[in-house]
Design a protein around this motif. Structure first.
Motif, PDB file in Angstrom:
ATOM      1  N   SER A 428       0.847  -1.188   0.000  1.00  0.00           N
ATOM      2  CA  SER A 428       0.000   0.000   0.000  1.00  0.00           C
ATOM      3  C   SER A 428       0.883   1.237   0.000  1.00  0.00           C
ATOM      4  O   SER A 428       2.015   1.200   0.480  1.00  0.00           O
ATOM      5  CB  SER A 428      -0.928   0.017   1.223  1.00  0.00           C
ATOM      6  OG  SER A 428      -0.178   0.013   2.422  1.00  0.00           O
ATOM      7  N   THR A 429       0.370   2.326  -0.549  1.00  0.00           N
ATOM      8  CA  THR A 429       1.138   3.564  -0.590  1.00  0.00           C
ATOM      9  C   THR A 429       0.723   4.481   0.556  1.00  0.00           C
ATOM     10  O   THR A 429      -0.384   4.392   1.085  1.00  0.00           O
ATOM     11  CB  THR A 429       0.925   4.295  -1.926  1.00  0.00           C
ATOM     12  OG1 THR A 429      -0.470   4.578  -2.092  1.00  0.00           O
ATOM     13  CG2 THR A 429       1.407   3.452  -3.088  1.00  0.00           C
ATOM     14  N   GLY A 430       1.641   5.354   0.915  1.00  0.00           N
ATOM     15  CA  GLY A 430       1.342   6.320   1.958  1.00  0.00           C
ATOM     16  C   GLY A 430       1.428   5.782   3.367  1.00  0.00           C
ATOM     17  O   GLY A 430       1.019   6.451   4.318  1.00  0.00           O
ATOM     18  N   LYS A 431       1.972   4.582   3.524  1.00  0.00           N
ATOM     19  CA  LYS A 431       2.123   3.987   4.850  1.00  0.00           C
ATOM     20  C   LYS A 431       3.597   3.709   5.113  1.00  0.00           C
ATOM     21  O   LYS A 431       4.404   3.562   4.195  1.00  0.00           O
ATOM     22  CB  LYS A 431       1.331   2.682   4.959  1.00  0.00           C
ATOM     23  CG  LYS A 431      -0.157   2.840   4.700  1.00  0.00           C
ATOM     24  CD  LYS A 431      -0.839   3.704   5.741  1.00  0.00           C
ATOM     25  CE  LYS A 431      -0.934   3.022   7.085  1.00  0.00           C
ATOM     26  NZ  LYS A 431      -1.662   3.863   8.077  1.00  0.00           N
ATOM     27  N   GLY A 432       3.941   3.618   6.385  1.00  0.00           N
ATOM     28  CA  GLY A 432       5.313   3.314   6.743  1.00  0.00           C
ATOM     29  C   GLY A 432       5.635   1.845   6.531  1.00  0.00           C
ATOM     30  O   GLY A 432       4.782   1.051   6.126  1.00  0.00           O
ATOM     31  N   VAL A 433       6.877   1.489   6.797  1.00  0.00           N
ATOM     32  CA  VAL A 433       7.280   0.083   6.765  1.00  0.00           C
ATOM     33  C   VAL A 433       6.690  -0.583   8.004  1.00  0.00           C
ATOM     34  O   VAL A 433       6.953  -0.173   9.137  1.00  0.00           O
ATOM     35  CB  VAL A 433       8.815  -0.048   6.754  1.00  0.00           C
ATOM     36  CG1 VAL A 433       9.226  -1.517   6.774  1.00  0.00           C
ATOM     37  CG2 VAL A 433       9.394   0.663   5.528  1.00  0.00           C
ATOM     38  N   MET A 434       5.880  -1.611   7.782  1.00  0.00           N
ATOM     39  CA  MET A 434       5.133  -2.229   8.871  1.00  0.00           C
ATOM     40  C   MET A 434       5.992  -3.239   9.640  1.00  0.00           C
ATOM     41  O   MET A 434       6.757  -3.993   9.035  1.00  0.00           O
ATOM     42  CB  MET A 434       3.896  -2.949   8.323  1.00  0.00           C
ATOM     43  CG  MET A 434       2.882  -2.029   7.681  1.00  0.00           C
ATOM     44  SD  MET A 434       2.092  -0.915   8.874  1.00  0.00           S
ATOM     45  CE  MET A 434       2.615   0.670   8.240  1.00  0.00           C
ATOM     46  N   PRO A 435       5.852  -3.289  10.958  1.00  0.00           N
ATOM     47  CA  PRO A 435       6.602  -4.279  11.742  1.00  0.00           C
ATOM     48  C   PRO A 435       5.938  -5.654  11.697  1.00  0.00           C
ATOM     49  O   PRO A 435       4.720  -5.765  11.511  1.00  0.00           O
ATOM     50  CB  PRO A 435       6.558  -3.699  13.156  1.00  0.00           C
ATOM     51  CG  PRO A 435       5.271  -2.932  13.199  1.00  0.00           C
ATOM     52  CD  PRO A 435       5.084  -2.363  11.812  1.00  0.00           C
ATOM     53  N   ASP A 436       6.739  -6.686  11.875  1.00  0.00           N
ATOM     54  CA  ASP A 436       6.195  -8.039  12.035  1.00  0.00           C
ATOM     55  C   ASP A 436       5.573  -8.193  13.418  1.00  0.00           C
ATOM     56  O   ASP A 436       4.597  -8.921  13.593  1.00  0.00           O
ATOM     57  CB  ASP A 436       7.311  -9.073  11.855  1.00  0.00           C
ATOM     58  CG  ASP A 436       7.928  -9.012  10.473  1.00  0.00           C
ATOM     59  OD1 ASP A 436       7.250  -9.373   9.504  1.00  0.00           O
ATOM     60  OD2 ASP A 436       9.098  -8.577  10.367  1.00  0.00           O
ATOM     61  N   HIS A 437       6.157  -7.512  14.379  1.00  0.00           N
ATOM     62  CA  HIS A 437       5.653  -7.538  15.752  1.00  0.00           C
ATOM     63  C   HIS A 437       5.401  -6.089  16.174  1.00  0.00           C
ATOM     64  O   HIS A 437       6.343  -5.352  16.471  1.00  0.00           O
ATOM     65  CB  HIS A 437       6.662  -8.200  16.693  1.00  0.00           C
ATOM     66  CG  HIS A 437       7.026  -9.600  16.302  1.00  0.00           C
ATOM     67  ND1 HIS A 437       6.245 -10.684  16.617  1.00  0.00           N
ATOM     68  CD2 HIS A 437       8.088 -10.082  15.593  1.00  0.00           C
ATOM     69  CE1 HIS A 437       6.805 -11.788  16.134  1.00  0.00           C
ATOM     70  NE2 HIS A 437       7.918 -11.447  15.511  1.00  0.00           N
ATOM     71  N   LEU A 438       4.127  -5.702  16.167  1.00  0.00           N
ATOM     72  CA  LEU A 438       3.764  -4.337  16.543  1.00  0.00           C
ATOM     73  C   LEU A 438       3.813  -4.205  18.060  1.00  0.00           C
ATOM     74  O   LEU A 438       3.087  -4.894  18.778  1.00  0.00           O
ATOM     75  CB  LEU A 438       2.362  -4.006  16.034  1.00  0.00           C
ATOM     76  CG  LEU A 438       1.812  -2.627  16.411  1.00  0.00           C
ATOM     77  CD1 LEU A 438       2.633  -1.524  15.754  1.00  0.00           C
ATOM     78  CD2 LEU A 438       0.337  -2.506  16.018  1.00  0.00           C
ATOM     79  N   ILE A 439       4.669  -3.327  18.534  1.00  0.00           N
ATOM     80  CA  ILE A 439       4.777  -3.086  19.974  1.00  0.00           C
ATOM     81  C   ILE A 439       4.757  -1.584  20.211  1.00  0.00           C
ATOM     82  O   ILE A 439       5.721  -0.880  19.897  1.00  0.00           O
ATOM     83  CB  ILE A 439       6.059  -3.704  20.564  1.00  0.00           C
ATOM     84  CG1 ILE A 439       6.044  -5.225  20.377  1.00  0.00           C
ATOM     85  CG2 ILE A 439       6.191  -3.347  22.043  1.00  0.00           C
ATOM     86  CD1 ILE A 439       7.283  -5.931  20.906  1.00  0.00           C
ATOM     87  N   ILE A 440       3.641  -1.101  20.735  1.00  0.00           N
ATOM     88  CA  ILE A 440       3.506   0.310  21.082  1.00  0.00           C
ATOM     89  C   ILE A 440       3.649   0.420  22.595  1.00  0.00           C
ATOM     90  O   ILE A 440       2.896  -0.220  23.336  1.00  0.00           O
ATOM     91  CB  ILE A 440       2.147   0.863  20.626  1.00  0.00           C
ATOM     92  CG1 ILE A 440       2.037   0.775  19.099  1.00  0.00           C
ATOM     93  CG2 ILE A 440       1.968   2.307  21.089  1.00  0.00           C
ATOM     94  CD1 ILE A 440       0.688   1.172  18.554  1.00  0.00           C
TER      95      ILE A 440
END
Length: 461
Positions: A428-440
């Motif tokens: 997808s365009t306009g999004k960052g590089v997505m993590p495999d493990h999202l940790i906020i």
């Protein structure tokens, strides 16, 4: 009646801080708006990357129709900024002349004094001098729900594409500045907060801009830690020239010699809070992390030849004229043909092919996002943390034109080179590089200094 009295009390308590500012005529403001429009159209390489020209021109026309009475520089800034945000480019900067990234320049006092941490539309108190419990959830400021405040501020943030991770990074770092610039400055604030099931209202004083001065302490741009057996933790906080005489390439050579000699099996590459720097450094780093030839940039674009109608209002890099012979029309685009990173790139002789874990967050931007995008596209690493703040497909940066508005003395920094990554698996365009493990990080993590992303990285074999 109670609601009326409550709102009336808010107006009395939270009185705006008024400072004497020059008001500019409608003619002066419209002149400046026309200069901005021309400069973006003629020089910004990514002005229409996410918002087409027709839509953007309509927004500027609506903005012009609102210029019916004299305004202060700050009022004009607040009208123009949301339209600039529609370009969705994180390298574009609009600010008081000589004060880039300074949101405290419009007023000397009246700023919201609490440090906050945001998760979604919830805001939590981090630290403050008003005896409010750390970790308390702030629900309203001057009777306005914090979710509405966040939406108002987010609509003014200039970031890449549709990615919000950088917006959260900015608001967590400098909520008082954003609130002051886009909501207002007040002598005092009535806040509502919740802690352990109890809701409390409290009045707190506004504070001085000077209390938010940034530290001038410089960090080493890159360090490596070998204390965990079999693992090298490499922290690169900026893709910039070195510290104490050690250049980036020297650092890479020395580090990968040690990694090879020590038979390191895993690298944790920490790129959190790295907002970029020299683009060639991203290529050199990836060349150390693969043994295969790879592609990096697909193309570089510009808005057109450097023939600018607004030049008397701008500082224009002299090198742009020397680059003119390398600009070529390709289809509907203008390409810049002479820059490193095009075509096939070779791996470094001394490289690492073991386990690679990359940590990113919303401040992983520009060169950092470019590097992360290539590593992701080649399935080279496990990503942990938050999406990068920079868009995966590229950005607009490189050389900048600095537009100086003649009346309000506001400046607009315009990036003139469009970077487009060579990707085969962009989802997808306009999004960052997505993590495999999202940790906020949670507010508890923040208050106690816990780094769950690094903990997860260390657990991977």
């Amino acid at each position: 009646m109670k609601k009326f009295l409550y709102l009336f009390a808010i107006l009395l308590i939270a009185s705006p801080v008024l400072t004497a500012q020059t008001r500019y005529t409608v003619t002066e403001l419209k002149t400046e708006l026309s200069i901005i429009r021309a400069a973006l159209k003629e020089s910004h390489a990514g002005a229409y990357r996410y918002t087409d020209s027709l839509t953007l021109e309509k927004e500027f026309a609506v903005l012009e129709s609102k210029l019916t009475a004299p305004l202060t520089g700050h009022e004009f800034y607040k009208l123009v900024n949301p339209v600039l945000a529609l370009i969705r480019d994180g390298h574009t900067k609009f600010h008081i002349s000589g004060k880039p990234d300074d949101l405290f320049g419009f007023s000397k006092s009246g700023y919201f004094p609490l440090a906050l941490y945001w998760i979604g539309s919830k805001a939590f108190v981090r630290a403050n001098p008003y005896h409010i419990p750390a970790g308390a959830e702030l629900t309203a400021i001057n009777a306005k729900p914090v979710g509405q405040i966040k939406t108002q501020i987010f609509s003014n943030m200039l970031v890449d594409g549709y990615e919000e991770s950088m917006k959260y990074a900015y608001i967590n770092e400098n909520f008082p500045g954003y609130y002051g610039a886009f909501v207002g400055t007040f002598s005092s604030f009535e806040i509502t907060f919740r802690f352990k099931g109890k809701t409390t209202k409290k009045t707190i004083r506004g504070t001085q801009a000077a209390s938010f001065s940034k530290s001038s302490v410089q960090k080493r741009p890159y360090v490596v830690d070998y204390t965990v057996p079999g693992t090298a933790i490499i922290k690169i906080s900026a893709f910039q020239p070195g510290h104490a005489g050690l250049g980036f390439e020297d650092f890479l050579e020395k580090t990968f010699q040690t990694i090879t000699k020590a038979k390191i099996a895993k690298i944790i590459l920490d790129l959190r809070d790295n907002e970029g720097g020299i683009d060639a450094y991203g290529i050199k780093l990836y060349a150390r992390l693969t043994d295969k030839p790879f592609s990096y940039y697909d193309r570089f674009t510009v808005a057109g030849p450097p023939d600018y109608s607004f030049s008397k209002y701008a500082t224009i890099p002299t090198e742009l004229q020397y680059l003119r012979p390398f600009i070529k029309k390709v289809g509907k685009e203008y390409h810049f043909m002479q820059k490193d990173g095009l075509g096939e790139q070779s791996p470094a002789k001394l490289n690492f092919t073991g386990t690679l874990v990359i940590l990113t967050n919303g401040r992983s931007f520009s060169v950092t996002s470019e590097f992360a995008s290539i590593a992701r596209d080649n399935n080279r690493a496990i990503f942990i943390g938050e999406p990068t703040g920079g868009a995966a497909e590229g950005n607009t940066s490189g050389t900048f034109i600095f537009l100086h508005l003649p009346y309000t003395k506001l400046d607009l920094a315009i990036p003139v080179l469009g970077y487009h990554m060579k990707l085969s698996h962009l989802k997808s365009t306009g999004k960052g590089v997505m993590p495999d493990h999202l940790i906020i990080p949670s507010i508890t993590d923040v208050l106690h200094g816990r780094d769950r992303a690094l903990e997860k990285a260390l657990s991977i074999r």
